[in-house]
Design a protein around this motif. Structure first.
Motif, PDB file in Angstrom:
ATOM      1  N   GLY A 151       8.803   4.306   0.560  1.00 26.31           N
ATOM      2  CA  GLY A 151       8.238   2.993   0.632  1.00 26.31           C
ATOM      3  C   GLY A 151       6.898   3.339   1.671  1.00 26.31           C
ATOM      4  N   LYS A 152       6.524   1.779   1.669  1.00 31.23           N
ATOM      5  CA  LYS A 152       5.286   1.911   2.617  1.00 31.23           C
ATOM      6  C   LYS A 152       5.690   0.901   3.783  1.00 31.23           C
ATOM      7  CE  LYS A 152       0.300   1.304   2.390  1.00 31.23           C
ATOM      8  NZ  LYS A 152      -0.081   2.491   3.085  1.00 31.23           N
ATOM      9  N   VAL A 153       5.301   1.270   5.091  1.00 32.32           N
ATOM     10  CA  VAL A 153       5.724   0.349   6.209  1.00 32.32           C
ATOM     11  C   VAL A 153       4.894  -1.052   6.187  1.00 32.32           C
ATOM     12  CG1 VAL A 153       5.562   0.194   8.782  1.00 32.32           C
ATOM     13  CG2 VAL A 153       5.987   2.392   7.556  1.00 32.32           C
ATOM     14  N   CYS A 154       5.875  -2.062   5.994  1.00 27.89           N
ATOM     15  CA  CYS A 154       5.322  -3.344   6.218  1.00 27.89           C
ATOM     16  C   CYS A 154       4.399  -3.642   7.684  1.00 27.89           C
ATOM     17  CB  CYS A 154       6.410  -4.544   5.962  1.00 27.89           C
ATOM     18  SG  CYS A 154       5.906  -6.171   6.073  1.00 27.89           S
ATOM     19  N   ARG A 155       3.361  -4.367   7.375  1.00 33.20           N
ATOM     20  CA  ARG A 155       2.476  -4.851   8.515  1.00 33.20           C
ATOM     21  C   ARG A 155       2.329  -6.184   8.060  1.00 33.20           C
ATOM     22  NH1 ARG A 155       3.768  -0.600  10.752  1.00 33.20           N
ATOM     23  NH2 ARG A 155       2.292   1.073  11.402  1.00 33.20           N
TER      24      ARG A 155
ATOM     25  N   GLN B  58       2.641  -1.010  -3.652  1.00 33.57           N
ATOM     26  CA  GLN B  58       2.464  -1.420  -2.364  1.00 33.57           C
ATOM     27  C   GLN B  58       1.420  -1.241  -1.771  1.00 33.57           C
ATOM     28  OE1 GLN B  58       6.018   0.170  -0.294  1.00 33.57           O
ATOM     29  NE2 GLN B  58       7.501  -0.216  -2.104  1.00 33.57           N
ATOM     30  N   SER B  59       0.578  -2.300  -1.140  1.00 31.40           N
ATOM     31  CA  SER B  59      -0.757  -2.209  -0.550  1.00 31.40           C
ATOM     32  C   SER B  59      -0.670  -2.659   0.703  1.00 31.40           C
ATOM     33  CB  SER B  59      -1.805  -2.662  -1.251  1.00 31.40           C
ATOM     34  OG  SER B  59      -1.875  -2.224  -2.593  1.00 31.40           O
ATOM     35  N   GLY B  60      -1.336  -2.109   1.648  1.00 29.33           N
ATOM     36  CA  GLY B  60      -1.263  -2.406   3.139  1.00 29.33           C
ATOM     37  C   GLY B  60      -1.694  -1.416   4.135  1.00 29.33           C
ATOM     38  N   ALA B  61      -1.706  -1.683   5.170  1.00 33.19           N
ATOM     39  CA  ALA B  61      -2.285  -1.048   6.227  1.00 33.19           C
ATOM     40  C   ALA B  61      -1.430   0.095   6.784  1.00 33.19           C
ATOM     41  CB  ALA B  61      -2.904  -1.840   7.637  1.00 33.19           C
ATOM     42  N   GLY B  62      -0.211  -0.090   6.504  1.00 30.03           N
ATOM     43  CA  GLY B  62       1.006   0.725   7.072  1.00 30.03           C
ATOM     44  C   GLY B  62       1.017   2.116   6.523  1.00 30.03           C
TER      45      GLY B  62
ATOM     46  N   THR C 191      -3.758   3.855   1.610  1.00 31.50           N
ATOM     47  CA  THR C 191      -3.758   2.274   1.467  1.00 31.50           C
ATOM     48  C   THR C 191      -2.876   1.571   0.463  1.00 31.50           C
ATOM     49  OG1 THR C 191      -5.880   2.252   0.038  1.00 31.50           O
ATOM     50  CG2 THR C 191      -5.777   2.331   2.477  1.00 31.50           C
ATOM     51  N   SER C 192      -2.295   2.420  -0.590  1.00 24.90           N
ATOM     52  CA  SER C 192      -1.523   1.987  -1.600  1.00 24.90           C
ATOM     53  C   SER C 192      -0.651   3.032  -2.145  1.00 24.90           C
ATOM     54  CB  SER C 192      -2.425   1.430  -2.789  1.00 24.90           C
ATOM     55  OG  SER C 192      -3.032   2.504  -3.547  1.00 24.90           O
TER      56      SER C 192
ATOM     57  N   ALA D  39       8.358  14.390  -1.893  1.00 22.22           N
ATOM     58  CA  ALA D  39       7.872  12.750  -1.962  1.00 22.22           C
ATOM     59  C   ALA D  39       6.291  12.880  -2.568  1.00 22.22           C
ATOM     60  CB  ALA D  39       8.173  11.958  -0.806  1.00 22.22           C
ATOM     61  N   VAL D  40       6.035  12.457  -3.477  1.00 20.00           N
ATOM     62  CA  VAL D  40       4.635  12.225  -4.110  1.00 20.00           C
ATOM     63  C   VAL D  40       4.013  11.008  -4.317  1.00 20.00           C
ATOM     64  CG1 VAL D  40       3.381  12.978  -6.013  1.00 20.00           C
ATOM     65  CG2 VAL D  40       4.799  14.563  -5.294  1.00 20.00           C
ATOM     66  N   ALA D  41       3.002  10.600  -3.816  1.00 25.79           N
ATOM     67  CA  ALA D  41       2.322   9.461  -4.062  1.00 25.79           C
ATOM     68  C   ALA D  41       0.948   9.666  -4.560  1.00 25.79           C
ATOM     69  CB  ALA D  41       2.223   8.548  -2.625  1.00 25.79           C
ATOM     70  N   GLN D  42       0.512   8.639  -5.521  1.00 22.19           N
ATOM     71  CA  GLN D  42      -0.643   8.913  -6.146  1.00 22.19           C
ATOM     72  C   GLN D  42      -1.544   7.712  -6.258  1.00 22.19           C
ATOM     73  OE1 GLN D  42       0.884  12.550  -9.355  1.00 22.19           O
ATOM     74  NE2 GLN D  42       1.527  10.135  -9.979  1.00 22.19           N
ATOM     75  N   PRO D  43      -2.052   7.691  -5.035  1.00 20.90           N
ATOM     76  CA  PRO D  43      -3.051   6.213  -5.065  1.00 20.90           C
ATOM     77  C   PRO D  43      -4.315   6.563  -5.625  1.00 20.90           C
ATOM     78  CG  PRO D  43      -2.774   7.266  -2.937  1.00 20.90           C
ATOM     79  CD  PRO D  43      -1.882   8.109  -3.695  1.00 20.90           C
ATOM     80  N   ALA D  44      -5.080   5.448  -6.223  1.00 20.31           N
ATOM     81  CA  ALA D  44      -6.129   5.776  -6.932  1.00 20.31           C
ATOM     82  C   ALA D  44      -7.242   5.918  -5.962  1.00 20.31           C
ATOM     83  CB  ALA D  44      -6.604   4.364  -7.835  1.00 20.31           C
ATOM     84  N   ASP D  45      -7.239   5.444  -4.692  1.00 19.10           N
ATOM     85  CA  ASP D  45      -8.326   5.350  -3.687  1.00 19.10           C
ATOM     86  C   ASP D  45      -8.089   6.538  -2.625  1.00 19.10           C
ATOM     87  OD1 ASP D  45      -5.997   4.595  -2.398  1.00 19.10           O
ATOM     88  OD2 ASP D  45      -7.276   2.988  -1.613  1.00 19.10           O
ATOM     89  N   HIS D  46      -7.213   7.622  -3.059  1.00 22.08           N
ATOM     90  CA  HIS D  46      -6.885   8.902  -2.339  1.00 22.08           C
ATOM     91  C   HIS D  46      -6.303   9.889  -3.058  1.00 22.08           C
ATOM     92  CE1 HIS D  46      -4.808  11.070   0.987  1.00 22.08           C
ATOM     93  NE2 HIS D  46      -5.466  10.455   1.845  1.00 22.08           N
ATOM     94  N   GLY D  47      -6.570  11.143  -2.448  1.00 23.81           N
ATOM     95  CA  GLY D  47      -6.010  12.251  -3.336  1.00 23.81           C
ATOM     96  C   GLY D  47      -4.664  12.285  -3.107  1.00 23.81           C
TER      97      GLY D  47
END
Length: 608
Positions: free
Chosen positions: A263-267, A277-281, A307-308, A325-333
């Protein structure tokens, strides 16, 4: 690792699926190597077969020119074993044979063993459908029938239908005792609001939003079952963050007994969401050691720029202490982190194209399957092997028992050996279309490939059979012919006019949602609208509420098969647990048209 069996594509129309005569399914060169590769190659491998070039039909009364000759076909190591299979075709490798299922609902069971292939109705002995025999979708088969076995099937119905499980009992399948799902999980499933799930003892652990609160807060709830340990606790957050992480895009139970969540750390100000999930964490992994209800959180290195965390982010279990663990955000490689049993490290390969699969070969190399080819990670460096002709993306890749990597894309079966892709010739399956491999399985000394061409599937084998199984030909008595489909009634219901969508159909629509009987007359489908928000490429779609046999449905009329496929994919990715279905025909009644502004996702009110 939790089995990710493909969910059945039921369109929430039980009567429809019980009446469908055919299943449906979308049709699903040396490499150039980048600077990180140790051994560049610049030459092109010969293409063994090429799809024919089609031409428009000649004007009336004009003599057609001779058809363009196809290039000479190279010999193939494959031979047809089964012909005229339905467009959806699945193969399950069992210890004694391969169980093949031709079609989705109303399918045909086939046994493939050392003697060849034959229709085998005993594979369905004891299974119960809806409305008529075989009106169910077989999700998976394990074990070794007739000695022992387990089977999961889906009965068509509302929001994905009902999953039913069977065990083999001597000479037939016997349904396992029903175990009611907790109401909180059932409600979350119906709303498409389940974050993730994982095996937990002999039960399933579901992550849903706390139904007791109006605010967002993910919680764990145990599904039905027996003597599993209590559900673990999600680490609490601070301030407005109810939990330390915004939720978990994926959960996995490791062979060690540990449970891990991605997951993504909550800010402050962030909100949990099962859409992504989107955020600064930064990204993080929450880990519950075996037997512990409390967790340890590892922040993933190098993930601050992500960021997401969108849907599709997940774990790949490559070994006991070998997790990706693989994340595939649209705004980042693409981001990738590796766990070696002690710590996480950032091994991101870059590039924005998605990662579709991952595996490790015997030499220790890590491989990623991407649309344009394969990425290999060895000695701390990535090497990229791209396919010639990027207009045909890589659909799948699998590791064979002898270490060979097999891959498939439109009209080509490939192997990857010695840092190069090689085209493997297939026999001619259709006079105007090259075969497209959709699956490959391996058993003892035989390789089986399912390939689609001309709207049908042919199963090819490296062993030349003594007899080809033709699924269109009448089966002789005693060969295990499945029960015949019932004759259509004198007054057919409205669904009898509906068939699976095809490119040639002129009346296409997508069933998106079956409304609950208590849904208000002006229900506005917030989950679907959120999923299509910003997808202006769907501008040709017209939404409506229809009615069939007293039940209401949210549908979308589409002008083309390709646009219908795009809509189905968009909804599947945006509404977790949804099962939209692309169909051909005309619903019996349209209650109201629903205009949606695709830029904002809002309902467009009619002028007074």
């Amino acid at each position: 690792m939790v089995s990710r069996a493909r969910r059945s594509p039921s369109p929430a129309l039980a009567a429809l699926l019980a009446a469908l005569p055919f299943g449906c399914g979308a049709p699903q060169s040396p490499a150039s190597v980048d600077a990180n590769a140790s051994k560049p190659a610049d030459t092109q491998a010969p293409i063994a077969s090429t799809a024919p070039t089609t031409t428009d039909a000649p004007p009336p009364n004009e003599t057609p020119s001779p058809a363009r000759e196809r290039p000479a076909r190279s010999p193939s190591l494959f031979h047809p074993l089964i012909v005229h299979g339905q467009p959806s075709f699945r193969m399950f490798v069992l210890p004694s044979f391969v169980a093949a299922i031709s079609g989705d609902y109303l399918s045909t069971p086939i046994r493939i063993d050392e003697t060849g292939a034959r229709v085998d109705a005993s594979l369905y002995a004891g299974l119960k459908g809806i409305g008529e025999p075989n009106a169910f979708y077989v999700m998976w088969i394990t074990g070794d029938p007739p000695n022992h076995g387990k089977l999961g099937l889906n009965l068509p119905g509302e929001r994905g239908g009902e999953d039913v499980f069977y065990s083999w009992k001597g000479s037939a399948w016997a349904r396992d005792p029903d175990r009611p799902m907790p109401p909180a999980v059932s409600n979350a499933y119906y709303a498409g609001a389940i974050y993730s799930s994982a095996a937990w003892g002999d039960r399933t652990l579901y992550e849903i939003n706390d139904p007791k609160l109006d605010e967002a807060k993910p919680i764990f709830v145990l599904g039905p079952g027996g003597s599993s340990p209590p559900a673990p606790e999600i680490t609490k957050g601070t301030g407005s963050c109810k939990t330390k992480l915004l939720g978990h895009a994926d959960l996995a139970r490791l062979p060690s007994g540990d449970l891990i969540g991605f997951g993504k750390v909550c800010r402050e100000g962030d909100q949990p969401s099962f859409y992504g999930q989107s955020g600064a964490g930064p990204l993080a992994v929450e880990r519950w050691p075996k037997g512990s209800r409390t967790s340890v959180i590892d922040v993933l290195p190098g993930s601050e720029a992500v960021t997401s965390l969108p849907p599709g982010s997940r774990f790949y279990e490559l070994g006991p202490n070998d997790i990706l663990a693989v994340a595939q955000p649209a705004d980042h490689g693409a981001y990738a982190a590796h766990w070696n049993g002690k710590a996480w490290s950032d091994i991101s390969p870059g590039k924005k194209e998605s990662i579709n699969d991952a595996f490790r070969t015997k030499d220790g190399a890590l491989w990623l399957v991407r649309e344009t080819g394969l990425d290999r990670y060895t000695s701390g460096k990535w090497a990229t092997f791209t396919l010639a002709g990027n207009n045909r993306p890589l659909e799948w890749a699998k590791l064979g028992p002898n270490g060979t990597i097999w891959a498939g894309r439109t009209e080509q079966l490939l192997t990857f050996e010695k840092d190069s892709f090689h085209v493997i010739p297939l026999p001619e399956l259709d006079p105007v279309e090259e075969g497209t491999p959709i699956d490959i399985v391996f058993r003892s000394d035989e390789t089986l490939v399912a390939a689609r061409a001309g709207g049908q599937v042919t199963v090819l084998s490296t062993k030349k059979p003594t007899k080809v199984l033709d699924l269109d030909a009448p089966q002789a008595p005693g060969e295990g012919t499945p029960p015949s489909r019932p004759v259509q009634k004198t007054e057919p219901d409205a669904f009898a006019r509906i068939t699976p969508g095809t490119p040639s159909c002129k009346e296409l629509f997508v069933v998106l949602y079956k409304l609950a009987k208590v849904a208000p007359p002006d229900y506005d489908f917030p989950l679907t609208r959120a999923a299509i928000k910003g997808h202006t490429e769907l501008s040709g779609v017209k939404f409506a509420e229809t009615e069939e046999m007293g039940r209401r449905y949210f549908v979308a009329f589409v002008p083309s098969f390709s646009l219908g496929q795009k809509l189905v994919k968009t909804i599947q990715e945006g509404v977790r647990g949804s099962t939209p279905q692309l169909l051909c025909g005309t619903p019996a009644r349209t209650n109201r048209d629903i205009r949606i502004d695709l830029r904002t996702g809002e309902i467009v009110k009619a002028n007074p």
